[in-house]
Scaffold this motif. Structure first.
Motif, short mmCIF file in Angstrom:
data_model
loop_
_atom_site.label_atom_id
_atom_site.label_comp_id
_atom_site.label_asym_id
_atom_site.label_seq_id
_atom_site.Cartn_x
_atom_site.Cartn_y
_atom_site.Cartn_z
N PHE A 1 0.85 -1.19 0.00
CA PHE A 1 0.00 0.00 0.00
C PHE A 1 0.89 1.24 0.00
CE2 PHE A 1 -3.26 -2.97 0.81
CZ PHE A 1 -4.48 -2.34 0.56
N ALA A 2 0.60 2.16 -0.93
CA ALA A 2 1.30 3.44 -0.99
C ALA A 2 0.33 4.49 -0.48
CB ALA A 2 1.73 3.74 -2.42
N VAL A 3 0.52 4.93 0.74
CA VAL A 3 -0.43 5.83 1.40
C VAL A 3 0.13 7.25 1.34
CG1 VAL A 3 -1.76 6.26 3.48
CG2 VAL A 3 -1.07 3.92 2.91
N VAL A 4 -0.55 8.10 0.59
CA VAL A 4 -0.06 9.45 0.31
C VAL A 4 -0.78 10.47 1.19
CG1 VAL A 4 0.27 11.18 -1.50
CG2 VAL A 4 0.36 8.74 -2.08
N SER A 5 -0.02 11.44 1.69
CA SER A 5 -0.61 12.50 2.52
C SER A 5 -1.70 13.24 1.75
CB SER A 5 0.48 13.51 2.93
OG SER A 5 1.45 12.92 3.74
N ARG A 6 -2.74 13.63 2.50
CA ARG A 6 -3.80 14.48 1.97
C ARG A 6 -3.89 15.71 2.86
NH1 ARG A 6 -6.04 15.51 -1.71
NH2 ARG A 6 -8.25 15.34 -1.20
N PRO A 7 -4.38 16.83 2.34
CA PRO A 7 -4.50 18.02 3.18
C PRO A 7 -5.23 17.72 4.48
CG PRO A 7 -4.93 18.58 0.89
CD PRO A 7 -4.81 17.09 0.95
N GLY A 8 -4.57 18.00 5.60
CA GLY A 8 -5.16 17.71 6.91
C GLY A 8 -4.98 16.28 7.37
N HIS A 9 -4.39 15.44 6.53
CA HIS A 9 -4.20 14.03 6.87
C HIS A 9 -2.79 13.59 6.47
CE1 HIS A 9 -8.53 13.45 7.64
NE2 HIS A 9 -8.69 14.27 6.63
N PRO A 10 -1.77 13.96 7.24
CA PRO A 10 -0.40 13.57 6.90
C PRO A 10 -0.19 12.07 7.06
CG PRO A 10 -0.47 14.58 9.08
CD PRO A 10 -1.85 14.75 8.48
N ALA A 11 0.52 11.51 6.11
CA ALA A 11 0.81 10.07 6.19
C ALA A 11 1.63 9.75 7.44
CB ALA A 11 1.55 9.63 4.93
N ALA A 12 2.44 10.70 7.87
CA ALA A 12 3.30 10.47 9.04
C ALA A 12 2.50 10.24 10.31
CB ALA A 12 4.25 11.66 9.22
N GLY A 13 1.22 10.61 10.33
CA GLY A 13 0.41 10.42 11.52
C GLY A 13 -0.23 9.06 11.63
N LEU A 14 -0.11 8.23 10.59
CA LEU A 14 -0.80 6.94 10.60
C LEU A 14 -0.27 5.92 11.62
CD1 LEU A 14 -1.54 6.48 6.80
CD2 LEU A 14 -3.20 6.79 8.65
N PRO A 15 1.04 5.88 11.91
CA PRO A 15 1.49 4.92 12.93
C PRO A 15 0.80 5.14 14.28
CG PRO A 15 3.35 5.69 11.65
CD PRO A 15 2.18 6.54 11.24
N GLU A 16 0.53 6.40 14.60
CA GLU A 16 -0.17 6.68 15.85
C GLU A 16 -1.65 6.35 15.75
OE1 GLU A 16 -1.01 10.47 18.88
OE2 GLU A 16 0.51 10.61 17.30
N GLN A 17 -2.25 6.60 14.55
CA GLN A 17 -3.67 6.31 14.36
C GLN A 17 -3.94 4.82 14.28
OE1 GLN A 17 -4.06 9.46 10.94
NE2 GLN A 17 -6.12 8.97 11.64
N LEU A 18 -3.00 4.08 13.69
CA LEU A 18 -3.18 2.64 13.49
C LEU A 18 -2.00 1.88 14.11
CD1 LEU A 18 -4.23 2.82 9.72
CD2 LEU A 18 -5.76 2.57 11.68
N PRO A 19 -1.89 1.90 15.43
CA PRO A 19 -0.73 1.27 16.08
C PRO A 19 -0.60 -0.23 15.79
CG PRO A 19 -2.45 1.81 17.69
CD PRO A 19 -2.83 2.48 16.41
N MET A 20 -1.73 -0.90 15.51
CA MET A 20 -1.67 -2.33 15.25
C MET A 20 -0.98 -2.65 13.94
SD MET A 20 -4.62 -0.78 14.47
CE MET A 20 -6.01 -0.72 13.35
N LEU A 21 -0.83 -1.64 13.05
CA LEU A 21 -0.17 -1.84 11.76
C LEU A 21 1.20 -1.17 11.70
CD1 LEU A 21 -3.19 -1.27 9.32
CD2 LEU A 21 -2.29 -3.43 10.20
N ARG A 22 1.64 -0.59 12.81
CA ARG A 22 2.89 0.17 12.83
C ARG A 22 4.07 -0.63 12.29
NH1 ARG A 22 4.31 4.46 16.32
NH2 ARG A 22 2.44 3.97 17.55
N ASP A 23 4.16 -1.91 12.64
CA ASP A 23 5.31 -2.73 12.24
C ASP A 23 5.36 -2.96 10.73
OD1 ASP A 23 6.03 -2.86 14.87
OD2 ASP A 23 5.26 -4.89 15.21
#
Length: 221
Positions: free
Chosen positions: A133-155
Motif C-alpha cells: 500500500f502506498a499511502v499518500v498525505s492528503r491536506p489535513g491528513h499527513p501520512a506520518a500520523g498513521l502509525p499513531e492512528q493505526l498502532p496495530m499496523l505500525r510494524d
C-alpha cells in the motif's frame, strides 16, 4: 499493461470526476517508490458510497483517458466498469494476481484519510497481503500520523520521503505499507461537481481537457 517484475501502482476510485489531487497522489507514489506505471481503475458500483456516481462509467472513463493522455506511465482500465458486482479492492487485486501480477509487485495507492479506515475495508486484514500500500498525505491528513492512528499496523509501515524505494527489502519482508509524505492539492470530486453545477470555473481543480469535457457534455448540472 502486461505483467513484469517492475513495480506497478494501482489507483482505484470513483473518479467522478478525476481531479488534480488524484494525479498528484499518483505522481508522489511514482517518485517515492520508483513505480514503472500506474493503472487507474474507475469503479462501477463503489461499496463505500451510498449513491451511484453521477456521471456514467462511459464519461468517467473518457475523462480519465483525457487526463492521462500526456502521461505515458499512467494507464486507465475498464476492468471494474465491465464487472456487474460491487467494486471491492480485494477482488480487483486478486484478479490482477490471476493475470500473473505478484502481490509484491503491486502498490495500491490511496490517501491517508481513506487508509485510516482500512479496518472497514472488505477482506481486512487479508487485503494487506494482496499488495503493498502506498499511502499518500492528503491536506489535513499527513501520512506520518498513521502509525499513531493505526498502532496495530505500525510494524508494517515504512516512511518514504525520498526517491526510489528499496524493493528488494520489501520482497524480503513481504508486502508493506509505504507512507508517502507529499504535498497534494486540496481538491475533491465533491467540490468539482458543486462548481460545475453552479457554472463556476474549474481552474486548478481538474486538467483543462477534463474541464472542457464536463462543459461540452453538461455534466453535473
Amino acid at each position: 499493461m502486461t505483467s513484469s517484475h517492475l513495480p506497478v501502482g494501482i489507483l482505484g476510485g470513483t473518479f467522478d470526476p478525476v481531479h488534480l489531487g488524484h494525479l498528484a497522489a499518483a505522481d508522489a507514489a511514482c517518485t517515492a517508490l520508483g513505480l514503472a506505471e500506474v493503472l487507474f481503475i474507475p469503479s462501477h458500483h463503489p461499496p463505500h458510497r451510498r449513491v451511484e456516481p453521477l456521471a456514467s462509467g462511459y464519461h468517467r472513463f473518457a475523462m480519465l483517458a483525457l487526463a492521462l493522455a500526456d502521461r505515458p506511465r499512467f494507464l486507465v482500465s475498464d476492468a471494474e466498469l465491465l464487472a456487474s458486482a460491487w467494486s471491492y479492492t480485494s477482488v480487483t487485486l486478486r484478479r490482477l494476481h490471476e493475470a500473473a501480477f505478484d502481490a509484491l509487485q503491486l502498490f495500491f495507492i490511496t490517501g491517508a484519510d481513506a487508509f485510516a479506515e482500512i479496518a472497514t475495508w472488505n477482506d481486512y486484514p487479508a487485503i494487506l497481503d494482496l499488495a503493498n500500500f502506498a499511502v499518500v498525505s492528503r491536506p489535513g491528513h499527513p501520512a506520518a500520523g498513521l502509525p499513531e492512528q493505526l498502532p496495530m499496523l505500525r510494524d508494517r509501515m515504512a516512511m518514504r520521503q525520498g526517491e526510489g524505494a528499496d524493493h528488494a527489502a520489501g520482497k524480503a519482508g513481504g508486502t508493506r505499507i509505504w507512507l508517502v509524505q507529499a504535498v497534494t492539492p486540496d481538491v475533491s470530486s465533491t467540490e468539482v461537481r458543486r462548481r460545475a453545477r453552479a457554472g463556476e470555473p474549474l481552474d486548478g481543480l481538474v486538467p483543462i481537457a477534463v474541464e472542457r469535457y464536463i462543459e461540452r457534455h453538461h455534466l453535473y448540472r
